[in-house]
Design a protein around this motif. Sequence first.
Motif, PDB file in Angstrom:
ATOM      1  N   VAL A  44       0.843  -1.210   0.000  1.00 12.47           N
ATOM      2  CA  VAL A  44       0.000   0.000   0.000  1.00 12.47           C
ATOM      3  C   VAL A  44       0.870   1.249   0.000  1.00 12.47           C
ATOM      4  O   VAL A  44       0.617   2.231  -0.714  1.00 12.47           O
ATOM      5  CB  VAL A  44      -0.946  -0.006   1.216  1.00 12.47           C
ATOM      6  N   GLN A  45       1.979   1.224   0.770  1.00 10.02           N
ATOM      7  CA  GLN A  45       2.829   2.403   0.913  1.00 10.02           C
ATOM      8  C   GLN A  45       3.629   2.709  -0.351  1.00 10.02           C
ATOM      9  O   GLN A  45       4.082   3.845  -0.537  1.00 10.02           O
ATOM     10  CB  GLN A  45       3.792   2.217   2.094  1.00 10.02           C
ATOM     11  N   THR A  46       3.816   1.720  -1.236  1.00  8.10           N
ATOM     12  CA  THR A  46       4.581   1.970  -2.462  1.00  8.10           C
ATOM     13  C   THR A  46       3.695   2.292  -3.658  1.00  8.10           C
ATOM     14  O   THR A  46       4.199   2.559  -4.745  1.00  8.10           O
ATOM     15  CB  THR A  46       5.477   0.760  -2.808  1.00  8.10           C
ATOM     16  N   VAL A  47       2.390   2.283  -3.476  1.00  2.71           N
ATOM     17  CA  VAL A  47       1.470   2.624  -4.566  1.00  2.71           C
ATOM     18  C   VAL A  47       1.417   4.141  -4.709  1.00  2.71           C
ATOM     19  O   VAL A  47       1.152   4.863  -3.733  1.00  2.71           O
ATOM     20  CB  VAL A  47       0.060   2.059  -4.302  1.00  2.71           C
ATOM     21  N   VAL A  48       1.679   4.622  -5.901  1.00  2.00           N
ATOM     22  CA  VAL A  48       1.630   6.053  -6.158  1.00  2.00           C
ATOM     23  C   VAL A  48       0.237   6.602  -5.833  1.00  2.00           C
ATOM     24  O   VAL A  48      -0.771   6.058  -6.283  1.00  2.00           O
ATOM     25  CB  VAL A  48       1.978   6.352  -7.634  1.00  2.00           C
ATOM     26  N   GLY A  49       0.182   7.659  -5.041  1.00  2.00           N
ATOM     27  CA  GLY A  49      -1.082   8.312  -4.724  1.00  2.00           C
ATOM     28  C   GLY A  49      -1.814   7.747  -3.525  1.00  2.00           C
ATOM     29  O   GLY A  49      -2.939   8.171  -3.244  1.00  2.00           O
ATOM     30  N   HIS A  50      -1.176   6.804  -2.774  1.00  2.00           N
ATOM     31  CA  HIS A  50      -1.917   6.188  -1.668  1.00  2.00           C
ATOM     32  C   HIS A  50      -2.320   7.214  -0.609  1.00  2.00           C
ATOM     33  O   HIS A  50      -3.407   7.130  -0.032  1.00  2.00           O
ATOM     34  CB  HIS A  50      -1.109   5.047  -1.040  1.00  2.00           C
ATOM     35  N   GLU A  51      -1.465   8.207  -0.368  1.00  2.00           N
ATOM     36  CA  GLU A  51      -1.810   9.228   0.626  1.00  2.00           C
ATOM     37  C   GLU A  51      -2.958  10.113   0.135  1.00  2.00           C
ATOM     38  O   GLU A  51      -3.860  10.483   0.893  1.00  2.00           O
ATOM     39  CB  GLU A  51      -0.582  10.078   0.947  1.00  2.00           C
ATOM     40  N   LEU A  52      -2.908  10.465  -1.147  1.00  2.00           N
ATOM     41  CA  LEU A  52      -3.990  11.252  -1.745  1.00  2.00           C
ATOM     42  C   LEU A  52      -5.319  10.513  -1.634  1.00  2.00           C
ATOM     43  O   LEU A  52      -6.335  11.086  -1.222  1.00  2.00           O
ATOM     44  CB  LEU A  52      -3.661  11.541  -3.216  1.00  2.00           C
ATOM     45  N   VAL A  53      -5.310   9.235  -1.995  1.00  2.00           N
ATOM     46  CA  VAL A  53      -6.530   8.428  -1.976  1.00  2.00           C
ATOM     47  C   VAL A  53      -7.085   8.323  -0.564  1.00  2.00           C
ATOM     48  O   VAL A  53      -8.292   8.502  -0.334  1.00  2.00           O
ATOM     49  CB  VAL A  53      -6.255   7.027  -2.572  1.00  2.00           C
ATOM     50  N   ALA A  54      -6.228   8.047   0.388  1.00  2.00           N
ATOM     51  CA  ALA A  54      -6.676   7.956   1.783  1.00  2.00           C
ATOM     52  C   ALA A  54      -7.219   9.293   2.268  1.00  2.00           C
ATOM     53  O   ALA A  54      -8.186   9.352   3.036  1.00  2.00           O
ATOM     54  CB  ALA A  54      -5.526   7.495   2.663  1.00  2.00           C
ATOM     55  N   GLY A  55      -6.625  10.387   1.781  1.00  2.00           N
ATOM     56  CA  GLY A  55      -7.026  11.718   2.215  1.00  2.00           C
ATOM     57  C   GLY A  55      -8.436  12.093   1.828  1.00  2.00           C
ATOM     58  O   GLY A  55      -9.106  12.831   2.548  1.00  2.00           O
ATOM     59  N   TYR A  56      -8.921  11.615   0.679  1.00  2.00           N
ATOM     60  CA  TYR A  56     -10.301  11.947   0.296  1.00  2.00           C
ATOM     61  C   TYR A  56     -11.279  10.822   0.629  1.00  2.00           C
ATOM     62  O   TYR A  56     -12.441  10.850   0.218  1.00  2.00           O
ATOM     63  CB  TYR A  56     -10.406  12.364  -1.178  1.00  2.00           C
ATOM     64  N   GLY A  57     -10.819   9.813   1.372  1.00  2.00           N
ATOM     65  CA  GLY A  57     -11.733   8.771   1.849  1.00  2.00           C
ATOM     66  C   GLY A  57     -11.736   7.500   1.028  1.00  2.00           C
ATOM     67  O   GLY A  57     -12.568   6.608   1.287  1.00  2.00           O
ATOM     68  N   GLY A  58     -10.840   7.382   0.041  1.00  2.00           N
ATOM     69  CA  GLY A  58     -10.742   6.152  -0.734  1.00  2.00           C
ATOM     70  C   GLY A  58      -9.796   5.162  -0.070  1.00  2.00           C
ATOM     71  O   GLY A  58      -9.346   5.357   1.054  1.00  2.00           O
ATOM     72  N   ARG A  59      -9.469   4.100  -0.805  1.00  2.73           N
ATOM     73  CA  ARG A  59      -8.548   3.114  -0.250  1.00  2.73           C
ATOM     74  C   ARG A  59      -7.749   2.452  -1.367  1.00  2.73           C
ATOM     75  O   ARG A  59      -8.124   2.519  -2.548  1.00  2.73           O
ATOM     76  CB  ARG A  59      -9.294   2.054   0.554  1.00  2.73           C
ATOM     77  N   VAL A  60      -6.651   1.810  -0.987  1.00  2.00           N
ATOM     78  CA  VAL A  60      -5.799   1.075  -1.911  1.00  2.00           C
ATOM     79  C   VAL A  60      -5.919  -0.412  -1.594  1.00  2.00           C
ATOM     80  O   VAL A  60      -5.907  -0.806  -0.421  1.00  2.00           O
ATOM     81  CB  VAL A  60      -4.328   1.527  -1.794  1.00  2.00           C
ATOM     82  N   GLU A  61      -6.045  -1.230  -2.621  1.00  2.00           N
ATOM     83  CA  GLU A  61      -6.104  -2.679  -2.455  1.00  2.00           C
ATOM     84  C   GLU A  61      -4.969  -3.319  -3.244  1.00  2.00           C
ATOM     85  O   GLU A  61      -4.677  -2.909  -4.376  1.00  2.00           O
ATOM     86  CB  GLU A  61      -7.438  -3.243  -2.954  1.00  2.00           C
ATOM     87  N   ILE A  62      -4.338  -4.327  -2.657  1.00  2.00           N
ATOM     88  CA  ILE A  62      -3.282  -5.091  -3.327  1.00  2.00           C
ATOM     89  C   ILE A  62      -3.806  -6.493  -3.598  1.00  2.00           C
ATOM     90  O   ILE A  62      -4.340  -7.152  -2.690  1.00  2.00           O
ATOM     91  CB  ILE A  62      -2.011  -5.177  -2.448  1.00  2.00           C
ATOM     92  N   VAL A  63      -3.689  -6.947  -4.852  1.00  2.00           N
ATOM     93  CA  VAL A  63      -4.153  -8.292  -5.209  1.00  2.00           C
ATOM     94  C   VAL A  63      -2.960  -9.145  -5.615  1.00  2.00           C
ATOM     95  O   VAL A  63      -1.949  -8.621  -6.106  1.00  2.00           O
ATOM     96  CB  VAL A  63      -5.190  -8.235  -6.350  1.00  2.00           C
ATOM     97  N   PRO A  64      -3.049 -10.465  -5.433  1.00  2.00           N
ATOM     98  CA  PRO A  64      -1.920 -11.334  -5.779  1.00  2.00           C
ATOM     99  C   PRO A  64      -1.625 -11.313  -7.274  1.00  2.00           C
ATOM    100  O   PRO A  64      -2.537 -11.205  -8.105  1.00  2.00           O
ATOM    101  CB  PRO A  64      -2.394 -12.722  -5.333  1.00  2.00           C
ATOM    102  N   THR A  65      -0.356 -11.416  -7.630  1.00  2.00           N
ATOM    103  CA  THR A  65       0.015 -11.557  -9.038  1.00  2.00           C
ATOM    104  C   THR A  65       0.036 -13.035  -9.408  1.00  2.00           C
ATOM    105  O   THR A  65       0.159 -13.908  -8.548  1.00  2.00           O
ATOM    106  CB  THR A  65       1.408 -10.961  -9.301  1.00  2.00           C
ATOM    107  N   VAL A  66      -0.117 -13.315 -10.687  1.00  2.00           N
ATOM    108  CA  VAL A  66      -0.015 -14.687 -11.189  1.00  2.00           C
ATOM    109  C   VAL A  66       1.441 -14.936 -11.543  1.00  2.00           C
ATOM    110  O   VAL A  66       1.987 -14.306 -12.455  1.00  2.00           O
ATOM    111  CB  VAL A  66      -0.922 -14.899 -12.424  1.00  2.00           C
ATOM    112  N   GLU A  67       2.093 -15.828 -10.816  1.00  2.00           N
ATOM    113  CA  GLU A  67       3.522 -16.063 -11.000  1.00  2.00           C
ATOM    114  C   GLU A  67       3.824 -16.643 -12.377  1.00  2.00           C
ATOM    115  O   GLU A  67       3.079 -17.464 -12.905  1.00  2.00           O
ATOM    116  CB  GLU A  67       4.036 -17.017  -9.914  1.00  2.00           C
ATOM    117  N   GLY A  68       4.937 -16.199 -12.948  1.00  2.00           N
ATOM    118  CA  GLY A  68       5.423 -16.777 -14.203  1.00  2.00           C
ATOM    119  C   GLY A  68       4.894 -16.129 -15.455  1.00  2.00           C
ATOM    120  O   GLY A  68       5.242 -16.545 -16.563  1.00  2.00           O
TER     121      GLY A  68
END
Length: 492
Positions: free
Chosen positions: A452-476
Amino acid sequence: MVPELARVLELLEHGFASLRVLVVGDLMLDRYVEGEVERISPEAPVPVLRQAREYSRPGGAANVAMNLAGLGLQTALCGRLGRDVAAEDLRELMSGSGIDATSVLESAVPTITKTRVVSRTQQLLRLDVETRESIPADEDAALAERAAAAVRGMHAVVLSDYAKGALSPEVCRRVIEAARREGIPVLVDPKTRDFSRYRGSTTICPNLSELSVATGVAAHHTEALLAAAHELLQQIDVAFLTVTMSERGIRVLQRGEPDFVSPAKAREVFDVSGAGDTVIATLAASLAAGLGLPTAVELANLAAGIVVGKLGTVPVSAGELVGLLTRSPVVSSNEKVLTRERARARVEDWRAAGETIVFTNGCFDLLHVGHITLLEDCRRFGSKLVVALNTDASVSALKGPSRPIVSENERAKVMAALASVDLVTLFAEQTPLELIDLLRPDVVVKGGDYTVQTVVGHELVAGYGGRVEIVPTVEGFSTTNIVRKLTGGGAA
């Protein structure tokens, strides 16, 4: 499918704002008293309503104007209002809509009000306050003069006739003549028996009951009624009739052309109050914009389907129509790829319609199963998915001069063809921060190689009431691996 869908969406998102429509007719104030009925009065066999709330809304011609304003058009209103509290209430209700009411005439006749007493969604009683006295001749002449003068500079005119006296034969004649000199359409919502007062208008929009009164043919004798309507069409020099037929949709009768029907759109019906106002307002907006008649009628039908699902006299909004028209799989890939400004407008419309906006971004060069999984995961967090796509120059800066393999236009087209994606827009900046700030999505989603902390804009999004979600990648799976295989380098 609505014909001319791309043009319709463009108009709803910003194009209607350049158009001006005049509404002339009977202005009313609709009042509502809502509550619960739990017993019968001991004084008489009538229900006792325990009042919960009371509110007012613009009615009659004022509701037509509210619908036009809700679609984004510049709207002017001409009619009569009394010197009373109801007039003040109506002006206040319209004040935030941008409606120009400078041509409204102050009258000695009281403002028309309709008070509906409602329990749950059931009307128990309607109380009307209006006069049966004739409109003074000087007022009628003054209204005709104001209305005819207000036609100048308009793109369409609506005559909203509730048979309350505002649209006398003289007012109708003056307005229609002025509109014909301007070369603009005139649309009429009739409540009078004599349609000849609307002679020379573009279309009259009766329901079956109103058409029955005008022709003298019973409404349940549909074929005979429509035949009589065709004869009436020839007599009154009107281009076409637009007949609303309840659950049978809208039927258009044209001189020298076969009829065509726009079937009703299946929706739960709570209240048909104001549905005719919405139909004529949407038709007027469409014809003012130069849309074809089939498109105009289909759009009006969709708009009516929205408002009958609400309780009371409630206008339609551009956002509601955009939300309805952009539901997959209705929208083609071409209609999903938008400029930044159109993306902002569409997201605002979606948000106004109650949609949850999800945002993700990336290069998406050589689409693969990892990308598809990410996009499908994104949809779990909301109802509309916006994909921000790096431009070719941006991809080259990130990945090197040999990339992208697929151009930005092709990548956007492929991305937009996916059912999981609702909107695609391009960005040339190093990061999507500016775009996130513009669109303000509810959820920003990135793959599992982020936190969450490395996603560009996470502070901006949290500031207006949104959120950041991280989903698993498909390996390979990665575009880099695919390129290496294609060039004989093997997987990384």
